[in-house]
Design a protein around this motif. Structure first.
Motif, short mmCIF file in Angstrom:
data_model
loop_
_atom_site.label_atom_id
_atom_site.label_comp_id
_atom_site.label_asym_id
_atom_site.label_seq_id
_atom_site.Cartn_x
_atom_site.Cartn_y
_atom_site.Cartn_z
N GLN A 14 38.14 26.31 42.92
CA GLN A 14 38.55 27.14 42.16
C GLN A 14 39.77 26.19 41.06
O GLN A 14 40.07 26.65 40.50
CB GLN A 14 39.69 27.91 42.99
CG GLN A 14 39.30 28.75 44.40
CD GLN A 14 40.51 29.76 44.24
OE1 GLN A 14 39.73 30.57 45.57
NE2 GLN A 14 41.42 28.96 44.81
N ASN A 15 39.49 24.67 41.36
CA ASN A 15 39.74 23.89 39.83
C ASN A 15 41.34 24.72 40.10
O ASN A 15 41.98 24.05 39.16
CB ASN A 15 38.91 23.99 39.00
CG ASN A 15 39.03 23.39 38.37
OD1 ASN A 15 39.50 22.14 38.17
ND2 ASN A 15 38.81 23.78 36.53
N GLY A 60 42.85 21.40 39.20
CA GLY A 60 42.20 20.64 37.91
C GLY A 60 41.77 19.49 37.74
O GLY A 60 41.69 18.94 38.48
N THR A 116 40.13 22.67 45.17
CA THR A 116 39.17 22.16 44.37
C THR A 116 38.06 22.88 43.94
O THR A 116 38.13 23.02 42.52
CB THR A 116 37.99 20.69 45.36
OG1 THR A 116 39.93 19.79 45.26
CG2 THR A 116 37.69 20.11 44.50
N ASN A 176 34.06 15.27 44.66
CA ASN A 176 34.91 15.29 43.55
C ASN A 176 35.84 13.93 42.74
O ASN A 176 36.80 13.76 42.25
CB ASN A 176 35.80 16.37 43.52
CG ASN A 176 35.87 17.50 42.17
OD1 ASN A 176 36.14 17.28 41.33
ND2 ASN A 176 34.59 18.25 42.45
N SER A 214 38.77 19.34 38.43
CA SER A 214 37.07 19.59 39.30
C SER A 214 36.07 19.39 38.29
O SER A 214 36.12 19.75 37.68
CB SER A 214 37.50 21.47 39.94
OG SER A 214 37.97 21.20 40.78
N GLN A 215 34.72 18.40 39.34
CA GLN A 215 33.21 18.60 39.11
C GLN A 215 32.77 19.75 38.93
O GLN A 215 32.21 19.24 40.48
CB GLN A 215 33.26 17.27 38.48
CG GLN A 215 34.46 16.37 37.80
CD GLN A 215 33.87 15.17 37.45
OE1 GLN A 215 32.75 14.46 37.05
NE2 GLN A 215 34.81 14.21 38.65
N TYR A 216 31.95 20.36 38.86
CA TYR A 216 31.39 20.90 39.21
C TYR A 216 29.91 20.46 39.34
O TYR A 216 29.23 20.07 38.19
CB TYR A 216 30.67 21.85 38.64
CG TYR A 216 31.85 22.80 39.22
CD1 TYR A 216 32.23 23.45 40.15
CD2 TYR A 216 33.57 22.96 38.17
CE1 TYR A 216 34.09 24.53 40.72
CE2 TYR A 216 34.19 23.86 38.15
CZ TYR A 216 34.61 23.73 39.11
OH TYR A 216 35.59 24.49 39.50
N LYS A 267 29.86 26.53 40.58
CA LYS A 267 30.72 26.64 39.12
C LYS A 267 32.21 27.40 39.18
O LYS A 267 31.88 28.07 40.44
CB LYS A 267 30.29 26.62 37.88
CG LYS A 267 30.34 28.68 38.13
CD LYS A 267 29.68 28.88 36.51
CE LYS A 267 29.31 30.62 37.26
NZ LYS A 267 28.72 31.99 35.87
N GLU A 268 32.65 27.33 38.45
CA GLU A 268 34.54 27.55 38.74
C GLU A 268 34.69 29.36 39.70
O GLU A 268 33.76 29.74 38.94
CB GLU A 268 35.58 27.09 37.91
CG GLU A 268 37.06 27.65 38.39
CD GLU A 268 37.78 27.24 37.33
OE1 GLU A 268 37.47 26.11 36.40
OE2 GLU A 268 39.30 27.71 36.98
N VAL A 309 30.61 21.10 42.83
CA VAL A 309 31.27 21.17 44.18
C VAL A 309 30.88 21.54 45.50
O VAL A 309 30.88 22.50 45.58
CB VAL A 309 32.72 21.52 43.53
CG1 VAL A 309 33.79 20.75 45.38
CG2 VAL A 309 33.74 21.08 42.79
#
Lengths: 351, 351
Positions: free
Chosen positions: A49-50, A53, A47, A117, A55-57, A11-12, A59
């Motif tokens: 860190q998103n 914007g 990516t 991603n 980003s899909q986890y 996750k982020e 990653v």
């Protein structure tokens, strides 16, 4: 379909951890690659860190992939088991739009599939990158790596290399041109090597006098310290081309002053707002500011072939997969000369 | 040397007043011109107000000059007494630098001589522009005005005309291209006429829906209201070329979104800082932002010949010399369609 080891950000803002991911079974147009090395690009961190914007986890980063072919689909004639190959930032595109037809898949008008991603059109969900044991890729997006260059140093060619090569090639940089490369990092060090190999009078432009010695070793004929107003004044209106690799928003006006009439500065690093550009700086000598994004598959192969002929690779520091979070921190503080590359043996041999 | 009537700003921020100025005697390469009409350019006001610094007083503005030849020097073979001629923004240049050799005197590397507020190399001091009865100019900087077009409407061609023509010609705008002209003023209305006459699908891009009808009369095929996000979205990535005539710093990002891959937006109006440009907007489709300054003498003549063939002139409102201060105020509030032109008879016949 097979299950392979990978490293992922669950996750982020979280550290990367081991994760098992699925790779599709080899279809008739696919090449299956056993990944040996994967470069670490700043985009991987953005990516994770998103920052941009979307980003899909989880990653699984990595788009500077070098490996050996382990299997090919029945339609694949250009690669065979054992070949040394690479995969860059893209693994698919529409192949039908004007950009794709012009071999500029990076500008695919229907949206190409990024190596991680991106939308996974085979398995659903999103694509997973090269921080893993294996990858299965459509043969059209597989590159041939010259066997005479060091495959470790070849990994960053797939992103840092093509990102700097493409504008130099597109804007026709040639022998005798005065070319400035702004910023000495992963991109900049490749820019210097390429501009030098193309025969240009290559000037490293940097804020840091401490980088002078390295720049010259990499192939710079001159170093211009951008904080030195007098030196900047001496070089005003003298550059045929500027490759701006600075990865953040900044004041580009002092660099625009360096361009000759009708010359272009190309941004390849800053995907964010620049400080206000003075219109007069462009108007008074018909100067140009442009952007450029990685490169198409055809020109990536041309770049790799050029690297084979000129024995060009990236300067790299090898790391184990387990050290990735430390490496990310060092990339963030620009503490690497000039690119980390993961030895994927460390992942394969881990428990 | 002769003394001629003129109108001048005696000092910064002061109204223009009558003034007698000196014109040099006709040398062997000179053409003496009896000025019949002179256009009013926003640059005249900027110079009077010293907005760009460096103004020298008294300022006699005016660089959209139309008149008849009254006398020529012995070396002058291309003009004779009675010819209808024009003088634009420049009256001299070095003739030896690369730019001059390429017929791009506007980019003269040794500094050209501007029609007003330039260094007067004959009489010393600074040059005086067209708000006067007469001017003496080197024949190389004299343009031939086609006799079939209205000379009043021809005056603004010498600055507003060439400023918009030069980028359209340099970037090769052609039949079928989708071209946007941003801003409908003195420059913009010429941009529309030229783009239309070149066969481009011409789109007027403006913040003001009230300008739609006029834009279509001038030759726009479409009008795009830049405040309408939905309409802007529909036109995203569709323009082959954008001519940005907005005369002040502004947010160019929405316009950059309109460009196709590899297309260029050229600034001709804003000689001041722009709002921050987002690097990503340039990078993602290799877009370009450039500037362009008036035009060379050769291409100015080409533009005038084109105007003769296509019967193109500027839409003008005629004024007397005595009304110049009022006209300046109206230019500042964009209250003119689309260019004031001074009938110089009013100066000559004044006491």
């Amino acid at each position: 379909m097979s299950e392979v080891k990978a490293y992922a950000a669950p996750k982020e803002s979280a550290d990367l951890k081991p994760l098992d991911i699925k790779r599709r079974a080899v279809t008739k147009d696919d090449v299956e690659i056993d990944i040996e090395y994967c470069g670490v690009c700043h985009s991987d961190i953005h990516t994770v860190q998103n920052d941009w914007g979307g980003s899909q986890y989880p990653v699984v980063p990595g788009h500077e992939i070098i490996g050996r072919v382990t299997s090919v689909g029945e339609n694949v004639t250009n690669y065979k088991k054992g070949d040394l190959v690479g995969v860059g930032c893209m693994v698919d595109s529409c192949q039908t739009c004007d950009s794709c037809k012009e071999d500029l898949e990076q500008y695919c008008e229907n949206g190409n599939t990024m190596t991680y991603n991106g939308e996974d059109k085979h398995l659903g969900g999103h694509t997973f990158g090269g921080y893993s044991e294996k990858i299965v890729v459509d043969t059209k997006f597989v590159l041939r790596i010259p066997e005479n260059i060091d495959p470790k140093g070849a990994a960053p060619l797939l992103c840092a290399g093509i990102t700097t090569w493409s504008p130099l090639a597109h804007w026709g940089v040639k022998k005798g041109d005065k070319v400035g490369v702004i910023g000495l990092g992963g991109l900049g060090h490749m820019g210097i090597k390429f501009a030098h190999a193309l025969g240009a009078h290559t000037v490293m432009i940097t804020t840091s006098p401490s980088k002078s010695e390295d720049a010259k070793k990499l192939g710079a004929d001159e170093v211009l310290i951008s904080k030195d107003d007098k030196e900047m004044e001496k070089h005003a209106n003298s550059f045929d081309f500027l490759l701006n690799t600075v990865p953040v928003g900044h004041d580009t006006n002092p660099y625009i002053q360096l361009l000759k009439r009708d010359a272009t500065m190309v941004l390849v690093g800053a995907i964010e707002p620049l400080d206000p550009i003075h219109g007069g700086g462009l108007v008074l000598k018909r100067k140009k500011v442009a952007g450029s994004l990685i490169g198409g598959i055809k020109e990536t192969q041309e770049m790799l072939d050029f690297c084979g002929e000129h024995n060009i690779t990236s300067d790299v520091e090898m790391i184990d997969m387990q050290d990735i979070n430390k490496a990310f921190d060092r990339v963030k503080s620009s503490d690497v000369k000039y690119r980390f590359v993961i030895d994927m043996k460390s992942l394969k041999e881990s428990k």
